[in-house]
Design an enzyme around this catalytic site. Structure first.
Site, PDB file in Angstrom:
ATOM      1  N   HIS A 129       0.822  -1.224   0.000  1.00  0.00           N
ATOM      2  CA  HIS A 129       0.000   0.000   0.000  1.00  0.00           C
ATOM      3  C   HIS A 129       0.851   1.266   0.000  1.00  0.00           C
ATOM      4  O   HIS A 129       0.354   2.348  -0.317  1.00  0.00           O
ATOM      5  CB  HIS A 129      -0.977   0.002   1.184  1.00  0.00           C
ATOM      6  N   ASP A 158       0.267  -7.568   1.503  1.00  0.00           N
ATOM      7  CA  ASP A 158       0.666  -6.163   1.635  1.00  0.00           C
ATOM      8  C   ASP A 158       2.186  -6.016   1.652  1.00  0.00           C
ATOM      9  O   ASP A 158       2.728  -5.222   2.414  1.00  0.00           O
ATOM     10  CB  ASP A 158       0.055  -5.527   2.885  1.00  0.00           C
ATOM     11  N   GLY A 227       3.296   6.381   8.113  1.00  0.00           N
ATOM     12  CA  GLY A 227       4.686   6.603   7.730  1.00  0.00           C
ATOM     13  C   GLY A 227       5.590   5.485   8.204  1.00  0.00           C
ATOM     14  O   GLY A 227       6.664   5.273   7.647  1.00  0.00           O
ATOM     15  N   ASN A 228       5.162   4.765   9.264  1.00  0.00           N
ATOM     16  CA  ASN A 228       5.906   3.582   9.706  1.00  0.00           C
ATOM     17  C   ASN A 228       5.668   2.385   8.795  1.00  0.00           C
ATOM     18  O   ASN A 228       6.408   1.397   8.870  1.00  0.00           O
ATOM     19  CB  ASN A 228       5.504   3.173  11.127  1.00  0.00           C
ATOM     20  N   SER A 229       4.641   2.438   7.977  1.00  0.00           N
ATOM     21  CA  SER A 229       4.293   1.304   7.127  1.00  0.00           C
ATOM     22  C   SER A 229       5.482   0.863   6.282  1.00  0.00           C
ATOM     23  O   SER A 229       6.135   1.680   5.625  1.00  0.00           O
ATOM     24  CB  SER A 229       3.132   1.676   6.201  1.00  0.00           C
ATOM     25  N   ALA A 246      -0.046  -2.217   9.659  1.00  0.00           N
ATOM     26  CA  ALA A 246      -1.329  -1.586   9.973  1.00  0.00           C
ATOM     27  C   ALA A 246      -1.452  -1.355  11.463  1.00  0.00           C
ATOM     28  O   ALA A 246      -0.708  -1.923  12.268  1.00  0.00           O
ATOM     29  CB  ALA A 246      -2.483  -2.466   9.479  1.00  0.00           C
ATOM     30  N   ILE A 247      -2.404  -0.503  11.833  1.00  0.00           N
ATOM     31  CA  ILE A 247      -2.759  -0.308  13.233  1.00  0.00           C
ATOM     32  C   ILE A 247      -4.269  -0.442  13.373  1.00  0.00           C
ATOM     33  O   ILE A 247      -5.023  -0.211  12.423  1.00  0.00           O
ATOM     34  CB  ILE A 247      -2.310   1.062  13.780  1.00  0.00           C
TER      35      ILE A 247
END
Length: 280
Positions: A129, A158, A227-229, A246-247
């Protein structure tokens, strides 16, 4: 001597003996307290008691972070405006009628994270993503910014693989899934809200399985934000145990429920997308 006199004499003898014992006890107790006070005074004069301390190098994650952070990258993606998907908005007269500014059709830049998984070949892992619908992808590693090539991606897990020039790169090893346990300490490294490389820490909160039973996720309370993705979730051995993806949150903020794609799934997908084995 009658019984009353004998009894009275015995009572007086018992009382005298009791008083003598109490007197001795009081003397002994007073002597003991005197000794204790003398010890306390001596300790006070000698200064505070020594406190057992843990060496500072065991109270910090800095050595681990110095070891792994050079392999973590920032990713900037140039994407087409979502308004371009609407053919009506491509008509300037329609945009004028609807009050949509021309700037709404300008490309946008989104950001994410990733990490080098094969330094010799310049392979970088990130989330699907993060790079979806990308017109161009740039990778920031240290003080360098290089253009990246998209090798392939897998929307189901993902995950995506990029290639950058293999020059002075550091790589991170993927952990064995069986060695990851609930309660393990972990750190997450990434680029939340584009503020720059940031380190957060926590533990493995759970190992989850998707509702259809096909995929597993590592759950962590290490703070993960937009942004951590694509960034790595790293154990105390410096191994990647998952790719932050994800969170779960009732709003926009982090509430301590982050999900990462496990390392074994990552290895399988990356090797399928690249057609080669990753270093062990």
């Amino acid at each position: 001597m009658n019984r009353g006199s004998a009894s009275s004499g015995r009572s007086r003898s018992f009382a005298l003996a009791l008083l003598a014992i109490c007197g001795l006890g009081g003397f002994a107790g007073g002597a003991a307290m005197t000794i204790l006070f003398e010890q306390w005074e001596a300790q006070a004069a000698a200064g505070p008691l020594p406190v057992s301390t843990v060496p500072l190098d065991q109270l910090t994650l800095a050595p681990l972070v110095r070891q792994v952070s050079p392999a973590v990258v920032n990713i900037a993606v140039l994407q087409a405006s979502p308004h371009l998907q609407n053919p009506l908005l491509r008509d300037p007269y329609y945009r004028l009628f609807m009050g949509v500014p021309d700037e709404a059709l300008a490309p946008r830049v989104s950001a994410g994270s990733g990490f080098v998984v094969d330094a010799a070949r310049g392979l970088v892992v990130t989330n699907h993503h993060v790079i979806a619908n990308a017109r161009a992808i740039a990778v920031g590693i240290g003080d360098r910014r290089v253009e990246a090539e998209l090798i392939g991606s897998d929307p189901r897990t993902d995950l995506a693989v990029l290639r950058i020039p293999a020059r002075d790169l550091r790589q991170l090893p993927l952990a064995e899934a069986r060695r990851t346990e609930v309660g393990d300490y972990v750190v997450a490294i990434g680029n939340p809200f584009q503020v720059g490389q940031t380190v957060t820490s926590g533990i493995v909160s759970a190992i989850r399985t998707s509702s259809d039973g096909r995929y597993r996720y590592v759950q962590t309370d290490a703070p993960i934000n937009p942004g951590n993705s694509g960034g790595p979730l790293i154990n105390m051995r410096g191994e990647v145990i998952g790719v932050n993806s994800a969170i779960i949150t009732p709003g926009d903020g982090n509430v301590g429920i982050g999900l990462a794609v496990p390392a074994d799934v990552t290895r399988t997908v990356v090797e399928q997308l690249t057609g080669t084995k990753l270093p062990t």
